[in-house]
Design a protein around this motif. Structure first.
Motif, PDB file in Angstrom:
ATOM      1  N   GLY A  59      68.127  43.586   5.507  1.00  0.00           N
ATOM      2  CA  GLY A  59      69.545  43.251   5.470  1.00  0.00           C
ATOM      3  C   GLY A  59      69.783  41.794   5.148  1.00  0.00           C
ATOM      4  N   SER A  60      70.965  41.302   5.607  1.00  0.00           N
ATOM      5  CA  SER A  60      71.320  39.910   5.270  1.00  0.00           C
ATOM      6  C   SER A  60      71.574  39.133   6.552  1.00  0.00           C
ATOM      7  N   TYR A  61      71.374  37.818   6.452  1.00  0.00           N
ATOM      8  CA  TYR A  61      71.661  36.929   7.576  1.00  0.00           C
ATOM      9  C   TYR A  61      72.330  35.684   7.022  1.00  0.00           C
ATOM     10  N   GLY A  62      72.937  34.879   7.889  1.00  0.00           N
ATOM     11  CA  GLY A  62      73.544  33.630   7.458  1.00  0.00           C
ATOM     12  C   GLY A  62      74.047  32.865   8.671  1.00  0.00           C
ATOM     13  N   ASP A  63      73.926  31.557   8.629  1.00  0.00           N
ATOM     14  CA  ASP A  63      74.419  30.674   9.707  1.00  0.00           C
ATOM     15  C   ASP A  63      73.834  31.015  11.077  1.00  0.00           C
ATOM     16  N   GLY A  64      72.591  31.394  11.100  1.00  0.00           N
ATOM     17  CA  GLY A  64      71.930  31.698  12.380  1.00  0.00           C
ATOM     18  C   GLY A  64      72.368  33.010  12.984  1.00  0.00           C
ATOM     19  N   HIS A  65      72.913  33.936  12.150  1.00  0.00           N
ATOM     20  CA  HIS A  65      73.338  35.237  12.682  1.00  0.00           C
ATOM     21  C   HIS A  65      72.929  36.360  11.739  1.00  0.00           C
ATOM     22  N   TYR A  66      72.732  37.542  12.341  1.00  0.00           N
ATOM     23  CA  TYR A  66      72.578  38.738  11.526  1.00  0.00           C
ATOM     24  C   TYR A  66      73.941  39.052  10.920  1.00  0.00           C
ATOM     25  N   LEU A  67      73.982  39.518   9.646  1.00  0.00           N
ATOM     26  CA  LEU A  67      75.262  39.857   9.026  1.00  0.00           C
ATOM     27  C   LEU A  67      75.396  41.374   8.902  1.00  0.00           C
ATOM     28  N   CYS A  68      74.411  41.993   8.257  1.00  0.00           N
ATOM     29  CA  CYS A  68      74.493  43.445   8.116  1.00  0.00           C
ATOM     30  C   CYS A  68      73.151  44.023   7.705  1.00  0.00           C
ATOM     31  N   SER A  69      72.922  45.290   8.033  1.00  0.00           N
ATOM     32  CA  SER A  69      71.723  46.031   7.600  1.00  0.00           C
ATOM     33  C   SER A  69      72.006  47.504   7.814  1.00  0.00           C
ATOM     34  N   PRO A  70      71.255  48.415   7.184  1.00  0.00           N
ATOM     35  CA  PRO A  70      71.528  49.843   7.375  1.00  0.00           C
ATOM     36  C   PRO A  70      71.427  50.235   8.848  1.00  0.00           C
ATOM     37  N   LEU A  71      70.546  49.538   9.588  1.00  0.00           N
ATOM     38  CA  LEU A  71      70.339  49.910  10.990  1.00  0.00           C
ATOM     39  C   LEU A  71      71.434  49.354  11.897  1.00  0.00           C
ATOM     40  N   LEU A  72      71.832  48.073  11.628  1.00  0.00           N
ATOM     41  CA  LEU A  72      72.839  47.411  12.469  1.00  0.00           C
ATOM     42  C   LEU A  72      74.266  47.753  12.047  1.00  0.00           C
ATOM     43  N   GLY A  73      74.413  48.091  10.779  1.00  0.00           N
ATOM     44  CA  GLY A  73      75.747  48.223  10.188  1.00  0.00           C
ATOM     45  C   GLY A  73      76.287  46.844   9.845  1.00  0.00           C
ATOM     46  N   ASP A  74      77.607  46.683   9.695  1.00  0.00           N
ATOM     47  CA  ASP A  74      78.206  45.375   9.396  1.00  0.00           C
ATOM     48  C   ASP A  74      78.510  44.710  10.732  1.00  0.00           C
ATOM     49  N   VAL A  75      77.700  43.662  11.051  1.00  0.00           N
ATOM     50  CA  VAL A  75      77.838  43.031  12.372  1.00  0.00           C
ATOM     51  C   VAL A  75      78.337  41.586  12.247  1.00  0.00           C
ATOM     52  N   ARG A  76      79.086  41.312  11.197  1.00  0.00           N
ATOM     53  CA  ARG A  76      79.542  39.939  10.935  1.00  0.00           C
ATOM     54  C   ARG A  76      80.469  39.421  12.045  1.00  0.00           C
ATOM     55  N   THR A  77      81.146  40.368  12.717  1.00  0.00           N
ATOM     56  CA  THR A  77      82.069  39.925  13.762  1.00  0.00           C
ATOM     57  C   THR A  77      81.404  39.911  15.130  1.00  0.00           C
ATOM     58  N   LYS A  78      80.171  40.394  15.196  1.00  0.00           N
ATOM     59  CA  LYS A  78      79.546  40.562  16.532  1.00  0.00           C
ATOM     60  C   LYS A  78      78.709  39.366  16.995  1.00  0.00           C
ATOM     61  N   ASN A  79      78.511  38.446  16.109  1.00  0.00           N
ATOM     62  CA  ASN A  79      77.753  37.235  16.486  1.00  0.00           C
ATOM     63  C   ASN A  79      76.352  37.496  17.050  1.00  0.00           C
ATOM     64  N   PHE A  80      75.629  38.415  16.352  1.00  0.00           N
ATOM     65  CA  PHE A  80      74.233  38.635  16.785  1.00  0.00           C
ATOM     66  C   PHE A  80      73.387  37.448  16.308  1.00  0.00           C
ATOM     67  N   ALA A  81      72.919  36.635  17.268  1.00  0.00           N
ATOM     68  CA  ALA A  81      72.222  35.383  16.898  1.00  0.00           C
ATOM     69  C   ALA A  81      70.810  35.635  16.344  1.00  0.00           C
ATOM     70  N   LEU A  82      70.496  34.832  15.352  1.00  0.00           N
ATOM     71  CA  LEU A  82      69.112  34.857  14.792  1.00  0.00           C
ATOM     72  C   LEU A  82      68.539  33.454  14.987  1.00  0.00           C
ATOM     73  N   PRO A  83      67.497  33.285  15.855  1.00  0.00           N
ATOM     74  CA  PRO A  83      66.975  31.932  16.142  1.00  0.00           C
ATOM     75  C   PRO A  83      66.291  31.322  14.913  1.00  0.00           C
ATOM     76  N   PRO A  84      66.020  30.017  14.936  1.00  0.00           N
ATOM     77  CA  PRO A  84      65.320  29.394  13.814  1.00  0.00           C
ATOM     78  C   PRO A  84      63.950  30.083  13.614  1.00  0.00           C
ATOM     79  N   PRO A  85      63.455  30.134  12.356  1.00  0.00           N
ATOM     80  CA  PRO A  85      62.190  30.843  12.108  1.00  0.00           C
ATOM     81  C   PRO A  85      60.986  30.107  12.728  1.00  0.00           C
ATOM     82  N   ASP A  86      59.922  30.844  12.944  1.00  0.00           N
ATOM     83  CA  ASP A  86      58.692  30.240  13.486  1.00  0.00           C
ATOM     84  C   ASP A  86      57.942  29.471  12.410  1.00  0.00           C
TER      85      ASP A  86
END
Ligand code: C2E
Ligand code: MG
Ligand code: MG
Length: 535
Positions: A97-124
């Motif tokens: 799927g896609s991510y941006g600004d430290g958040h998940y945006l959408c994927s087939p599994l998550l759906g469109d989660v742009r409003t849900k603020n699912f955080a994605l931490p900095p990469p390892d």
């Protein structure tokens, strides 16, 4: 003797070692062989594991570039449909799927989660070519699983970390997948100890352990590697086969070496080897038996006779001289007799120029000029005249007539009178004897002992004596044991005699005493004679 026992004990010990050594070595080699096979097998397993790691990584990168290829805005229907296809088509990809600004945006599994603020931490980890890697990333939907996420330019794919290490292996050997650029753990088999596996990785698999072997393998295309572990004796099923194979070799080599050692020991214990050893250590003695003038009983010379005492027992020269002849030991034996005779009687011979010693030689000593040369060299500068050293050769030693004739002639030419010993017991015929130039004939004891008896051999003695007179050679009668025999021989014109009637063979000291008495009984000076006397 002690040295010889030590030598034999050492040989036996060496023989045991030669037998046991290869067997023990084969056990050690079998053990090493099993270890090598274990290690080799584990290396193969590591290679298989790294191929799986490589493949999973390859799928993640391929999926990501498939996702990148779809144009249009983020989370568009087209993009999500492509992502769904990717998840379906790529076996190891769990979500894309896609991510941006430290958040998940959408994927087939998550759906469109742009409003849900699912955080994605900095990469390892960030690679130089723009890839981001999240190790052990939890999905916003589940706490259970931790994925490896790889992202670039706002798109990501998630891969179950277990798929890096879930190779089918009946032995269930643990695997750890490592990101080689940072040396961090990407995935590990359930139940394995991450610290232990990382430590083995750091040491390239060379970790000393009584229980485990480790092996590492690197991907040739991606910055990933694996470390694997297996217990010692993993291929235990093969161990008996390997052991039997190596043990058979060990037993065969051991038996062969043992046999050689056995042969060596028995050879050392054999009679010829014991004789060789005694000669080499100069343990053979020489005694001297007087030869007397039959008319007056005056001693004119002696015969040198060998003596060998082994373990307190005296061995007959009749026995060991024959053994020496059959085992190429007669030359060293004759040399030793000469050496000892010159050392023991040298002074006596120099002081008594008419006195002599006769030395028994064998066929081999008459086959070449070797002994003659040695004799001449030994006499050089001693003051002993050649005629004082006489040679006794049996008829047996005349067998090889052609070569012997020249050597005998050379002995005589050098001044050493030559005697035929034990005459009558060999095969010499009168005509045969005529072809040899010899000085004295010694009638064998067997003819002398029957003298004046009514036996066949007593008939032979007068003929031998008559023949010697014909040939104009002097006679010594051997084995004279009685005055009657001496009288008979004297009567027949035999000049000299040797036998127990006069004296047995004696060692030097006893001989010197005996010679003194013999001289005194003839009204002469005590032995040695004065130097004016001539023969
Ligand atoms: P041979 O050269 O004929 O020596 C005479 C042998 O007769 C000697 O035996 C001597 O001890 C023995 N003998 C002498 N007088 C009498 C007697 O009155 N009665 C009896 N019954 N025997 C008497 P021995 O010492 O046992 O030697 C045996 C043979 O061994 C010698 O016979 C000789 O053939 C050989 N031999 C001895 N010493 C040497 C040696 O240094 N070199 C070689 N090649 N042979 C040797
Ligand atoms: Mg003799
Ligand atoms: Mg004789």
């Amino acid at each position: 003797m002690i040295k010889r026992i030590t030598l034999i004990s050492a040989s036996i010990a060496l023989g045991c070692l030669a037998t046991i050594g290869p067997v023990l070595t084969s056990l050690y080699v079998a053990d090493k062989d099993v270890e090598n096979r274990d290690r080799e097998e584990l290396r193969e397993f590591a290679n298989k594991a790294v191929m799986r790691t490589d493949f999973v990584t390859y799928q993640a990168f391929a999926a990501l570039s498939d996702l990148d290829r779809v144009p249009g805005p983020v989370c568009s229907t087209a993009k999500l449909e492509q992502a769904a296809r990717i998840v379906y088509n790529y076996r190891y990809v769990q979500d894309a799927g896609s991510y941006g600004d430290g958040h998940y945006l959408c994927s087939p599994l998550l759906g469109d989660v742009r409003t849900k603020n699912f955080a994605l931490p900095p990469p390892d980890f960030r690679s130089n070519d723009g890839y981001l890697v999240w190790l052990q990333q939890k999905s916003p939907l589940s706490d259970v699983r931790k994925d490896i996420q790889i992202g670039r330019s706002g798109n990501y794919v998630a891969v179950d970390s277990g798929s890096y290490v879930d190779l089918i292996d009946p032995a269930q050997r643990p695997i750890a997948a490592i990101l080689t650029t940072t040396g961090t753990l990407m995935a590990i088999s359930p139940g394995a100890d991450p610290d232990e596996m990382l430590n083995a990785w750091k040491h390239d698999g060379n970790v000393k352990s009584d229980q485990w072997y480790y092996a590492v393998a690197h991907s040739s295309t991606r910055p990933v590697g694996v470390v694997v572990r297996s217990p010692h004796g993993h291929i235990a099923g093969d161990w008996p086969k390997v052991l039997i194979a190596w043990l058979s070799i060990g037993v065969i080599v051991g038996a062969a070496l043992g046999w050689l050692a056995y042969r060596r020991v028995t050879r050392q214990l054999s009679f010829p080897a014991t004789l060789e050893w005694a000669i080499a250590r100069r343990m053979i003695d020489v005694v001297y038996q007087p030869i007397v003038n039959l008319t007056d009983g005056k001693c004119i010379g002696v015969e040198a006779l060998v003596r060998w005492t082994l373990n307190g027992r005296s061995i007959s020269p009749e026995v060991f001289v024959r053994v020496a002849e059959d085992n190429q030991l007669i030359q060293p034996l004759t040399d030793l007799v000469l050496e000892k005779t010159l050392a023991q009687l040298g002074a006596l011979l120099v002081a008594s120029p008419s006195f002599y010693v006769s030395i028994n030689v064998s066929g081999e000593d008459l086959a070449t000029f070797r002994f003659l040369n040695l004799l001449n060299a030994s006499l050089n500068g001693t003051g002993i005249a050649p005629k004082q050293i006489r040679i006794e050769a049996t008829e047996r030693s005349f067998m090889n007539a052609e070569t012997t004739r020249g050597v005998i002639a050379a002995f005589r030419a050098a001044g050493h009178p030559v005697y035929i010993d034990d005459f009558g017991t060999g095969y010499s015929s009168l005509s045969y004897l005529q072809t040899f130039e010899i000085d004295v004939l010694k009638i064998d004891r067997s003819f002398v002992e029957t003298i004046a008896q009514d036996t066949a051999s007593s008939v032979v003695a007068p003929h031998i004596i008559a023949m010697a007179h014909e040939l104009n050679v002097e006679i010594i009668a051997e084995g004279v044991e009685s005055a009657a025999q001496a009288a008979w021989l004297r009567d027949k014109g035999v000049q000299y005699a040797q036998g127990w009637h006069y004296a047995k063979a004696m060692a030097t000291n006893e001989l010197t005493r005996w010679l003194g008495q013999n001289r005194a009984s003839h009204g002469e000076n005590r032995f040695p004679e004065n130097s004016q006397e001539t023969t």
